[in-house]
Design a protein around this motif. Structure first.
Motif, PDB file in Angstrom:
ATOM      1  N   GLY A 191       0.833  -1.190   0.000  1.00 24.40           N
ATOM      2  CA  GLY A 191       0.000   0.000   0.000  1.00 24.40           C
ATOM      3  C   GLY A 191       0.869   1.243   0.000  1.00 24.40           C
ATOM      4  O   GLY A 191       2.079   1.183  -0.268  1.00 24.40           O
ATOM      5  N   ASP A 192       0.277   2.379   0.328  1.00 21.55           N
ATOM      6  CA  ASP A 192       1.026   3.641   0.405  1.00 21.55           C
ATOM      7  C   ASP A 192       1.634   3.745   1.796  1.00 21.55           C
ATOM      8  O   ASP A 192       1.043   4.314   2.714  1.00 21.55           O
ATOM      9  CB  ASP A 192       0.101   4.826   0.120  1.00 21.55           C
ATOM     10  N   LEU A 193       2.853   3.210   1.963  1.00 21.66           N
ATOM     11  CA  LEU A 193       3.482   3.169   3.273  1.00 21.66           C
ATOM     12  C   LEU A 193       4.100   4.502   3.663  1.00 21.66           C
ATOM     13  O   LEU A 193       4.538   4.675   4.800  1.00 21.66           O
ATOM     14  CB  LEU A 193       4.564   2.080   3.313  1.00 21.66           C
ATOM     15  N   GLY A 194       4.135   5.460   2.733  1.00 23.77           N
ATOM     16  CA  GLY A 194       4.782   6.735   3.013  1.00 23.77           C
ATOM     17  C   GLY A 194       3.844   7.830   3.463  1.00 23.77           C
ATOM     18  O   GLY A 194       4.269   8.959   3.703  1.00 23.77           O
ATOM     19  N   THR A 215       4.390  10.263  10.197  1.00 27.20           N
ATOM     20  CA  THR A 215       4.604  10.125   8.755  1.00 27.20           C
ATOM     21  C   THR A 215       5.428   8.877   8.487  1.00 27.20           C
ATOM     22  O   THR A 215       6.497   8.698   9.062  1.00 27.20           O
ATOM     23  CB  THR A 215       5.331  11.343   8.183  1.00 27.20           C
ATOM     24  N   ALA A 216       4.912   8.008   7.647  1.00 30.45           N
ATOM     25  CA  ALA A 216       5.606   6.779   7.230  1.00 30.45           C
ATOM     26  C   ALA A 216       6.115   5.977   8.424  1.00 30.45           C
ATOM     27  O   ALA A 216       7.324   5.833   8.612  1.00 30.45           O
ATOM     28  CB  ALA A 216       6.744   7.116   6.274  1.00 30.45           C
ATOM     29  N   PRO A 217       5.223   5.438   9.261  1.00 25.80           N
ATOM     30  CA  PRO A 217       5.676   4.689  10.443  1.00 25.80           C
ATOM     31  C   PRO A 217       6.327   3.349  10.113  1.00 25.80           C
ATOM     32  O   PRO A 217       7.035   2.795  10.943  1.00 25.80           O
ATOM     33  CB  PRO A 217       4.388   4.493  11.234  1.00 25.80           C
ATOM     34  N   PHE A 218       6.071   2.834   8.926  1.00 24.72           N
ATOM     35  CA  PHE A 218       6.633   1.536   8.553  1.00 24.72           C
ATOM     36  C   PHE A 218       8.093   1.701   8.132  1.00 24.72           C
ATOM     37  O   PHE A 218       8.400   2.418   7.175  1.00 24.72           O
ATOM     38  CB  PHE A 218       5.852   0.918   7.394  1.00 24.72           C
ATOM     39  N   ASN A 219       9.000   1.036   8.811  1.00 22.25           N
ATOM     40  CA  ASN A 219      10.422   1.066   8.442  1.00 22.25           C
ATOM     41  C   ASN A 219      10.698  -0.067   7.467  1.00 22.25           C
ATOM     42  O   ASN A 219      11.412  -1.029   7.759  1.00 22.25           O
ATOM     43  CB  ASN A 219      11.294   0.935   9.687  1.00 22.25           C
ATOM     44  N   SER A 239      -0.737  -1.647  11.100  1.00 18.79           N
ATOM     45  CA  SER A 239      -0.815  -3.109  11.141  1.00 18.79           C
ATOM     46  C   SER A 239      -0.930  -3.742   9.759  1.00 18.79           C
ATOM     47  O   SER A 239      -0.745  -4.952   9.628  1.00 18.79           O
ATOM     48  CB  SER A 239      -2.020  -3.553  11.980  1.00 18.79           C
ATOM     49  N   TYR A 240      -1.227  -2.941   8.752  1.00 19.30           N
ATOM     50  CA  TYR A 240      -1.533  -3.487   7.422  1.00 19.30           C
ATOM     51  C   TYR A 240      -0.652  -2.825   6.371  1.00 19.30           C
ATOM     52  O   TYR A 240      -0.611  -1.600   6.272  1.00 19.30           O
ATOM     53  CB  TYR A 240      -3.016  -3.260   7.115  1.00 19.30           C
ATOM     54  N   ILE A 241       0.053  -3.637   5.589  1.00 21.77           N
ATOM     55  CA  ILE A 241       0.991  -3.110   4.591  1.00 21.77           C
ATOM     56  C   ILE A 241       0.408  -3.083   3.186  1.00 21.77           C
ATOM     57  O   ILE A 241       1.029  -2.563   2.258  1.00 21.77           O
ATOM     58  CB  ILE A 241       2.287  -3.934   4.577  1.00 21.77           C
ATOM     59  N   GLY A 242      -0.777  -3.645   2.988  1.00 19.99           N
ATOM     60  CA  GLY A 242      -1.355  -3.750   1.649  1.00 19.99           C
ATOM     61  C   GLY A 242      -1.215  -5.166   1.124  1.00 19.99           C
ATOM     62  O   GLY A 242      -0.561  -6.022   1.723  1.00 19.99           O
ATOM     63  N   GLY A 243      -1.862  -5.437  -0.014  1.00 22.08           N
ATOM     64  CA  GLY A 243      -1.697  -6.743  -0.647  1.00 22.08           C
ATOM     65  C   GLY A 243      -2.657  -7.817  -0.197  1.00 22.08           C
ATOM     66  O   GLY A 243      -2.384  -9.002  -0.381  1.00 22.08           O
ATOM     67  N   SER A 244      -3.797  -7.446   0.380  1.00 30.89           N
ATOM     68  CA  SER A 244      -4.776  -8.454   0.759  1.00 30.89           C
ATOM     69  C   SER A 244      -5.397  -9.072  -0.493  1.00 30.89           C
ATOM     70  O   SER A 244      -5.530  -8.425  -1.527  1.00 30.89           O
ATOM     71  CB  SER A 244      -5.880  -7.826   1.613  1.00 30.89           C
TER      72      SER A 244
END
Length: 447
Positions: free
Chosen positions: A247-250, A268-272, A373-378
């Motif tokens: 998904g849009d992780l940024g 902003t952009a919590p996913f490392n 909790s969700y990165i996309g791609g379901s």
């Protein structure tokens, strides 16, 4: 599995093979939901009853009985379409030992080594986003998709596979939005090699599928390698590569502050996560008796910022068969990375029921998806309900029903959708805002 349900699945597989169907068994009444399926298979010579004229549909089917059915299907292979042939060939490979004991050589499989097999599917879908504000226009679109699968069996142990896909919009709307940005352009979205060095083992290399957990959290593509062992009781899998559907992780995400008087924390952009680098995952599942399946997975992503901890997720999932027609399933995924000033780690969970009504499958599930909790791609038909900066909570209802030979009607509806953001000011009470509902319906044809 009880024989009556197994034979209904075989009837769906052989739909289109003509035969005169009369009432063959005394214990299958003409008003039974599976009567037509059993009668057709009996007329085709695929199934036989017991000497006393009964079918015994409530008994559990054995591997030897399945092998007998597969042997008769192989004898009728010339009447099956490409998709049906491919399924029968897989069954023949699985039950090769039992077929050998029956004196049946799986020559059809041997003769097909080196041959190329074509299968595919097409879909027309109408989807609508229903605004809660009557002053706003509801968005809708009509889309189509065609997928063509090609398999080159280079040896009994190895196959090269590819899939071509063309997704387009009939009404010309949203052509700049994925997946319609290249409206009408044919793409190769799968290209991989499957190698089976021994029974129950598969090594899949290339641009292939990665279903992590149940697929509700991630179930799309990966560029890499996936190794699988599955003996129908215990399954183990490991994968390494680059996921293709983030998904849009940024973007900016909102997280509830541990001090409720301070409102939400904007991050902003919590996913490392470096989406251009590889990740890896391991997972497994096991059967606990006949009615319970449990699974778990762990994923590790390559860092985007070296000074921050690597992003990792842990998930557990399960399914309980409550009867021949009813089952309960659910999944929990937790982010092991703690967001600054947030009092707990982000989590994703869902739970629901599936019910078979004749040949139709009904589902009702609840999803609680926190930010982070969700990165996309379901692989869910309503996965859009899980994106957004504030997290989502929603109900999802589904229907899958065969309507003709190789044609399936599918419908999905999410409702009671709410954002999890609790932004407030001046000491006001936290609120959970309502969002729009969404539904779609599609016709799917397999060839």
């Amino acid at each position: 599995m009880k024989k009556i349900f197994a034979l209904s699945a075989v009837a769906a597989l052989t739909a289109g093979v003509s035969a005169y169907a009369a009432n063959p068994f005394s214990d299958v009444s003409t008003d039974h939901w599976a009567y037509q399926a059993v009668a057709d298979l009996s007329a085709q010579g695929v199934v036989e009853g017991y000497p006393n004229g009964t079918f015994g549909g409530e008994k559990h089917i054995t591997r030897f009985e399945v092998a007998q059915i597969v042997a008769r299907l192989l004898a009728q292979e010339s009447q099956l379409n490409a998709s049906q042939k491919a399924t029968v060939e897989k069954l023949a490979a699985e039950y090769a030992d039992e077929l050998s004991n029956l004196g049946v050589r799986v020559s059809n499989l041997e003769n097909k080594v080196g041959n190329i097999t074509w299968t595919g599917d097409s879909r027309v879908k109408y989807e609508r986003e229903v605004k809660l504000d009557p002053q706003e226009d509801s968005r809708y679109e009509i889309t189509g998709r065609i997928r063509l699968n090609v398999t080159a069996q280079t040896s009994p142990e190895m196959a090269v596979k590819a899939r071509l896909v063309n997704t387009f919009s009939f009404d010309g709307k949203n052509l700049d939005r994925e997946p319609y940005g290249d409206n009408g352009l044919i793409k190769v979205d799968r290209l991989h090699v499957e190698y089976s060095p021994m029974k129950n083992t598969m090594i899949d290399l290339g641009h292939t599928d990665a279903v992590i957990g149940s697929g509700a959290w991630y179930g799309k593509g990966i560029n890499g390698i996936v190794a699988t062992y599955d003996n129908n009781i215990i399954g183990l899998q490991a994968g390494y590569g680059r996921l293709t559907d983030y998904g849009d992780l940024g973007q900016k995400y909102f997280f509830p502050h541990k001090d409720s008087s301070k409102g939400d924390v904007e991050v902003t952009a919590p996913f490392n996560i470096d989406t251009k680098k590889e990740m890896w995952f391991v997972q497994g599942h096991t059967m606990l008796g006949k009615y319970v399946t449990l699974g778990a997975f762990f994923t590790h992503f390559n860092k985007k910022e070296s000074t921050k901890p690597a992003e990792e997720f842990v998930g557990i999932n399960g399914k309980v068969q409550l009867g021949d027609a009813l089952s309960l399933d659910g999944e929990y995924v937790g982010n092991r990375h703690l967001i600054t000033d947030v009092d707990h780690k982000a989590r994703f969970w869902n739970a629901g029921l599936n019910y078979r009504l004749g040949m139709a499958k009904l589902g009702l599930h609840y999803y609680d998806v926190e930010s982070g909790s969700y990165i996309g791609g379901s692989n869910l038909a309503l996965s859009h309900g899980m994106d957004g900066t504030s997290g989502r909570r929603f109900w999802s209802a589904s229907l899958v029903m065969p309507v003709a030979d190789d044609v399936t009607l599918e419908a999905n509806y999410n409702f009671k959708s709410k954002a999890q953001s609790r932004i407030h000011a001046d000491g006001a009470q936290p609120t959970v805002s309502s969002l729009h509902n969404f539904w779609n319906v599609s016709l799917n044809y397999t060839f």
